[in-house]
Design a protein around this motif. Structure first.
Motif, PDB file in Angstrom:
ATOM      1  N   UNK A  82      49.024  52.811  32.162  1.00  0.00           N
ATOM      2  CA  UNK A  82      49.101  52.430  33.363  1.00  0.00           C
ATOM      3  C   UNK A  82      47.638  51.995  34.002  1.00  0.00           C
ATOM      4  N   UNK A  83      47.013  51.489  32.922  1.00  0.00           N
ATOM      5  CA  UNK A  83      45.746  50.711  33.064  1.00  0.00           C
ATOM      6  C   UNK A  83      45.986  49.347  33.519  1.00  0.00           C
ATOM      7  N   UNK A  84      45.094  48.565  34.361  1.00  0.00           N
ATOM      8  CA  UNK A  84      45.056  47.236  34.401  1.00  0.00           C
ATOM      9  C   UNK A  84      43.901  46.906  34.488  1.00  0.00           C
ATOM     10  N   UNK A  85      43.271  45.513  33.771  1.00  0.00           N
ATOM     11  CA  UNK A  85      42.024  45.246  33.843  1.00  0.00           C
ATOM     12  C   UNK A  85      41.364  44.907  35.109  1.00  0.00           C
ATOM     13  N   UNK A  86      40.200  44.932  35.241  1.00  0.00           N
ATOM     14  CA  UNK A  86      39.383  44.389  36.570  1.00  0.00           C
ATOM     15  C   UNK A  86      39.908  43.101  37.145  1.00  0.00           C
ATOM     16  N   UNK A  87      39.899  41.980  36.017  1.00  0.00           N
ATOM     17  CA  UNK A  87      40.471  40.657  36.297  1.00  0.00           C
ATOM     18  C   UNK A  87      41.965  40.560  36.631  1.00  0.00           C
ATOM     19  N   UNK A  88      42.535  41.362  35.915  1.00  0.00           N
ATOM     20  CA  UNK A  88      43.938  41.356  36.218  1.00  0.00           C
ATOM     21  C   UNK A  88      44.384  42.058  37.455  1.00  0.00           C
ATOM     22  N   UNK A  89      43.905  42.922  37.822  1.00  0.00           N
ATOM     23  CA  UNK A  89      44.066  43.481  39.127  1.00  0.00           C
ATOM     24  C   UNK A  89      43.657  42.524  40.350  1.00  0.00           C
ATOM     25  N   UNK A 155      37.531  41.750  48.904  1.00  0.00           N
ATOM     26  CA  UNK A 155      37.852  42.923  48.330  1.00  0.00           C
ATOM     27  C   UNK A 155      37.054  43.329  47.167  1.00  0.00           C
ATOM     28  N   UNK A 156      36.990  42.204  46.045  1.00  0.00           N
ATOM     29  CA  UNK A 156      36.357  42.393  44.860  1.00  0.00           C
ATOM     30  C   UNK A 156      34.873  42.004  45.045  1.00  0.00           C
ATOM     31  N   UNK A 157      34.349  41.640  45.970  1.00  0.00           N
ATOM     32  CA  UNK A 157      32.930  41.828  46.200  1.00  0.00           C
ATOM     33  C   UNK A 157      32.402  43.137  46.518  1.00  0.00           C
ATOM     34  N   UNK A 158      33.352  44.269  46.824  1.00  0.00           N
ATOM     35  CA  UNK A 158      32.874  45.560  46.782  1.00  0.00           C
ATOM     36  C   UNK A 158      32.376  45.849  45.392  1.00  0.00           C
ATOM     37  N   UNK A 175      44.651  50.925  48.860  1.00  0.00           N
ATOM     38  CA  UNK A 175      44.157  52.010  47.691  1.00  0.00           C
ATOM     39  C   UNK A 175      42.732  51.348  47.229  1.00  0.00           C
ATOM     40  N   UNK A 176      42.385  50.048  46.983  1.00  0.00           N
ATOM     41  CA  UNK A 176      41.208  49.606  46.604  1.00  0.00           C
ATOM     42  C   UNK A 176      40.065  49.731  47.554  1.00  0.00           C
TER      43      UNK A 176
END
Length: 301
Positions: A82-89, A155-158, A175-176
């Motif tokens: 169930x894991x997904x990498x930061x970049x993959x997300x 979002x990924x600047x957070x 959810x993020x």
């Protein structure tokens, strides 16, 4: 934060195995259906018209849309990974948002196409020229990509330092934002403004087009002409209603633990099930498409 943990489905091996085969079947049907629509449109001169050009682009979007979500979900269900990498997300979220936004705009373009065809048939070829159709599609893709790029970057600047657990089966904005340890007020405002700037004009165009279409249809005296006009719009109305009803439920419903499962299932519906349903909706309600499918199958056999 190197990875996120997706826990959208309960950790029940037998139930997850059943869901795996159900979603695998849906995904395979979706792939075959959308590829079939694309093949029919580009290999049959009868379908070289604006309506089918937009329909083939819808199939391209649904094909990539389902492939962005379903494979990772199937791996999680079968292998319990169930894991997904930061970049993959980030990549999944970007594609997810870009294609979702583009599809909303495309539905508005398709409604406008039907409006011109029914309300102004004599000017249809003049108004819906090839360069016009290409421009409309290019505009839809451009707006979708820019919308997604801004949202994903914001979002990924957070910072995600408190938790890496997402109570979802896909990387999505709510959810993020909920697990960020940074103040997300500005992100929520930007998300609301940009999402509204895509969905509200699209809904206005769709509603305005179909109000005019229904007024025109009521003026048609011949039953055959009225039935033909209804049949050309029924598929599009069905697809639009299914998409917007689930999307609005997901993003406007109260965010609480009790409603989380319902939101997840609604997300499954428009990210996995709708890409399968769209080809069926447009083929089963379209006589020309059904005849072309039957003819193609006979040639293959």
């Amino acid at each position: 934060m190197n990875e996120f943990i997706l826990i959208g489905f309960p950790d029940r091996p037998y139930q997850n195995l059943c869901l795996f085969f159900v979603f695998l079947t849906i995904y395979i049907v979706s792939i075959l259906g959308n590829i079939g629509i694309i093949y029919l449109v580009y290999n049959n001169i009868k379908f070289h018209s604006p309506m089918y050009f937009f329909l083939s682009n819808l199939s391209v979007i649904d094909l990539v849309y389902a492939s962005d979500i379903a494979p990772k979900m199937l791996v999680g269900l079968y292998f319990s990974q169930t894991s997904i990498s930061y970049f993959g997300c980030a990549i999944q979220l970007f594609i997810f948002c870009a294609l979702g936004s583009t599809e909303c705009i495309l539905f508005a373009v398709m409604a406008y196409d039907r409006f011109v065809a029914i309300c102004s048939p004599l000017n249809y070829n003049l108004l819906m020229q090839q360069k016009t159709c290409l421009g409309l599609m290019l505009g839809a893709y451009t707006i979708g990509l820019l919308h997604s790029l801004i949202e994903t970057c914001c979002t990924f600047h957070l910072s995600f330092c408190a938790s890496n657990i997402l109570h979802h089966f896909v990387c999505d904005f709510p959810p993020l934002l909920s697990i960020s340890c940074t103040d997300t007020t500005i992100n929520e405002i930007v998300l609301f403004i940009l999402s509204s700037s895509v969905t509200v004009p699209s809904i206005v165009v769709i509603l305005g087009s179909y109000v005019s279409i229904f007024i025109t249809i009521l003026k048609i005296t011949a039953p055959e002409g009225r039935q033909k006009a209804y049949s050309t719009c029924a598929s599009h109305i069905t697809a639009v209603a299914l998409l917007y009803s689930t999307v609005l439920y997901v993003y406007l419903s109260p965010k609480s633990p009790s409603s989380r499962d319902n939101v997840n299932m609604a997300t499954v519906f428009y990210t996995v099930l709708l890409p399968m349903l769209n080809p069926l909706i447009y083929s089963l309600r379209n006589k020309d498409v059904k005849l072309a499918i039957i003819h193609s199958l006979k040639n293959m056999l």
